[in-house]
Design a protein around this motif. Structure first.
Motif, PDB file in Angstrom:
ATOM      1  N   LEU A   1      88.328  36.900   7.452  1.00 36.95           N
ATOM      2  CA  LEU A   1      87.995  37.356   6.169  1.00 36.95           C
ATOM      3  C   LEU A   1      86.511  36.877   5.839  1.00 36.95           C
ATOM      4  N   ALA A   2      86.224  35.628   6.150  1.00 37.78           N
ATOM      5  CA  ALA A   2      84.908  35.168   6.137  1.00 37.78           C
ATOM      6  C   ALA A   2      83.697  36.119   6.915  1.00 37.78           C
ATOM      7  N   ARG A   3      84.342  36.532   8.052  1.00 33.46           N
ATOM      8  CA  ARG A   3      83.408  37.397   9.089  1.00 33.46           C
ATOM      9  C   ARG A   3      83.258  38.639   8.271  1.00 33.46           C
ATOM     10  N   GLY A   4      84.249  39.233   7.877  1.00 37.71           N
ATOM     11  CA  GLY A   4      84.296  40.548   7.152  1.00 37.71           C
ATOM     12  C   GLY A   4      83.367  40.539   5.795  1.00 37.71           C
ATOM     13  N   TRP A   5      83.382  39.202   5.309  1.00 38.86           N
ATOM     14  CA  TRP A   5      82.445  39.228   3.868  1.00 38.86           C
ATOM     15  C   TRP A   5      81.113  38.699   4.254  1.00 38.86           C
ATOM     16  N   GLY A   6      80.794  38.466   5.536  1.00 44.44           N
ATOM     17  CA  GLY A   6      79.508  38.148   5.936  1.00 44.44           C
ATOM     18  C   GLY A   6      79.134  36.519   5.756  1.00 44.44           C
ATOM     19  N   PHE A   7      80.183  35.756   5.905  1.00 44.84           N
ATOM     20  CA  PHE A   7      79.929  34.254   5.414  1.00 44.84           C
ATOM     21  C   PHE A   7      79.725  33.448   6.873  1.00 44.84           C
ATOM     22  N   GLU A   8      78.832  32.683   7.025  1.00 46.86           N
ATOM     23  CA  GLU A   8      78.772  31.833   8.301  1.00 46.86           C
ATOM     24  C   GLU A   8      79.921  30.852   8.386  1.00 46.86           C
ATOM     25  N   GLY A   9      80.058  30.021   7.199  1.00 44.81           N
ATOM     26  CA  GLY A   9      81.216  29.115   7.367  1.00 44.81           C
ATOM     27  C   GLY A   9      82.463  29.320   6.065  1.00 44.81           C
ATOM     28  N   LEU A  10      83.589  28.759   6.630  1.00 48.32           N
ATOM     29  CA  LEU A  10      84.666  28.796   5.619  1.00 48.32           C
ATOM     30  C   LEU A  10      84.259  27.979   4.285  1.00 48.32           C
ATOM     31  N   ASN A  11      83.507  26.897   4.274  1.00 48.41           N
ATOM     32  CA  ASN A  11      82.982  26.570   2.975  1.00 48.41           C
ATOM     33  C   ASN A  11      82.334  27.417   2.039  1.00 48.41           C
ATOM     34  N   ASP A  12      81.493  28.276   2.638  1.00 47.19           N
ATOM     35  CA  ASP A  12      80.719  29.142   1.802  1.00 47.19           C
ATOM     36  C   ASP A  12      81.799  30.385   1.330  1.00 47.19           C
ATOM     37  N   LEU A  13      82.698  30.517   2.299  1.00 44.18           N
ATOM     38  CA  LEU A  13      83.892  31.480   1.866  1.00 44.18           C
ATOM     39  C   LEU A  13      84.665  30.973   0.779  1.00 44.18           C
ATOM     40  N   VAL A  14      85.041  29.833   0.706  1.00 42.43           N
ATOM     41  CA  VAL A  14      85.986  29.111  -0.380  1.00 42.43           C
ATOM     42  C   VAL A  14      84.904  29.063  -1.761  1.00 42.43           C
ATOM     43  N   GLU A  15      84.040  28.651  -1.623  1.00 44.78           N
ATOM     44  CA  GLU A  15      82.952  28.495  -2.821  1.00 44.78           C
ATOM     45  C   GLU A  15      82.911  30.030  -3.397  1.00 44.78           C
ATOM     46  N   HIS A  16      82.617  31.044  -2.639  1.00 49.03           N
ATOM     47  CA  HIS A  16      82.716  32.488  -3.240  1.00 49.03           C
ATOM     48  C   HIS A  16      84.116  32.875  -3.997  1.00 49.03           C
ATOM     49  N   ILE A  17      85.013  32.469  -3.139  1.00 51.52           N
ATOM     50  CA  ILE A  17      86.270  32.639  -3.748  1.00 51.52           C
ATOM     51  C   ILE A  17      86.499  31.850  -5.146  1.00 51.52           C
TER      52      ILE A  17
END
Length: 277
Positions: free
Chosen positions: A41-57
């Protein structure tokens, strides 16, 4: 540059969000599995790290598409046809024939809760075709529910790979109930007509169908805390027929949390019914 890992702070933030949205509990010991499931999911949304993904969510937590994507990533569970064969043997040999005999019109309603990609629902439809006379099987229904729209989309297509059908289906069942298609095998029209799929969280109360003769809720309650389990069990209780049966995972005990359920043994297999009164 953001760390590719998931820090304890963001794991806790994710756990709080998931609990609020679905009632599902993320325990610290599942952190490795959570990381593994979130990386695509992180790769598909273009995030380098999981912390950035969770912040986005977290920032977009009121966006239904974001919530759906997270649930799709974290909740699709392992499943197979006739998984743990004993419950299906008991259904075929004892429970479904007994329920049909008790009915003036033996049209049965079965519920596969947290059905994932549909193998359990298809298995139940096969049992109905095997046990009931055709006219009653055709008027019966299997309802499959799940929180993952991605899993439900796959379930509705009813197409399974060669590896998936080899896990639990005999050659005879494969010939009788499936047809070869591009990509594998598709459940027959006779099976697909019996099954309805619907998006549902077990702790939600907005679910119009009721009076299920059999409820399969196996290895699902373990993902909730006690409050969530009680909510899910209340929903199940109110949607079971008075003489219905509930099947749970081997380590799940509805009677401990809700005294309205009574543990019974059918051919040595534990299941649950509504307690008298």
């Amino acid at each position: 540059m953001s760390s590719p890992d998931l820090s304890p702070y963001y794991f806790d933030l994710l756990a709080q969000f998931l609990r609020k949205e679905s009632g599902i509990i993320l325990k610290p010991e599942t952190s490795y599995s959570v990381r593994f499931k979130l990386q695509p999911l992180a790769r598909g949304w273009g995030f380098e790290g999981l912390n950035d993904l969770v912040e986005h969510i977290h920032r977009r937590r009121h966006n239904p598409e974001v919530v759906a994507a997270l649930l799709n990533a974290l909740t699709i569970k392992e499943t197979s046809f006739f998984r743990d064969t004993k419950p299906f043997d008991v259904l075929r040999q004892r429970i479904l024939p007994d329920l049909a005999a008790q009915r003036g019109t033996p049209d049965l309603k079965l519920w596969s809760a947290a059905c994932s990609t549909g193998q359990e629902a298809v298995t139940l439809a096969i049992l109905l075709q095997q046990v009931l006379p055709r006219e009653h099987a055709d008027r019966s229904v299997v309802v499959g529910t799940d929180v993952s729209e991605e899993a439900l989309s796959r379930a509705r297509k009813a197409v399974y790979s060669k590896l998936e059908v080899e896990r639990g289906l005999s050659p005879e069942l494969l010939r009788r109930f499936f047809e070869p298609v591009a990509g594998g095998y598709r459940a027959s029209p006779a099976l697909r007509r019996l099954i309805r799929y619907q998006s549902l969280n077990l702790v939600d109360t907005d679910f119009p169908m009721s009076q299920f003769d059999v409820v399969m809720c196996r290895n699902v309650l373990i993902y909730f805390d006690d409050k969530g389990k009680r909510g899910a069990l209340d929903n199940i209780y109110r949607r079971m027929a008075s003489d219905g049966y509930l099947f749970t995972g081997a380590g799940e005990d509805p009677q401990r949390l809700d005294s309205r359920f009574l543990r019974v043994l059918v051919d040595g297999l534990q299941c649950f019914r509504k307690a008298p009164g």
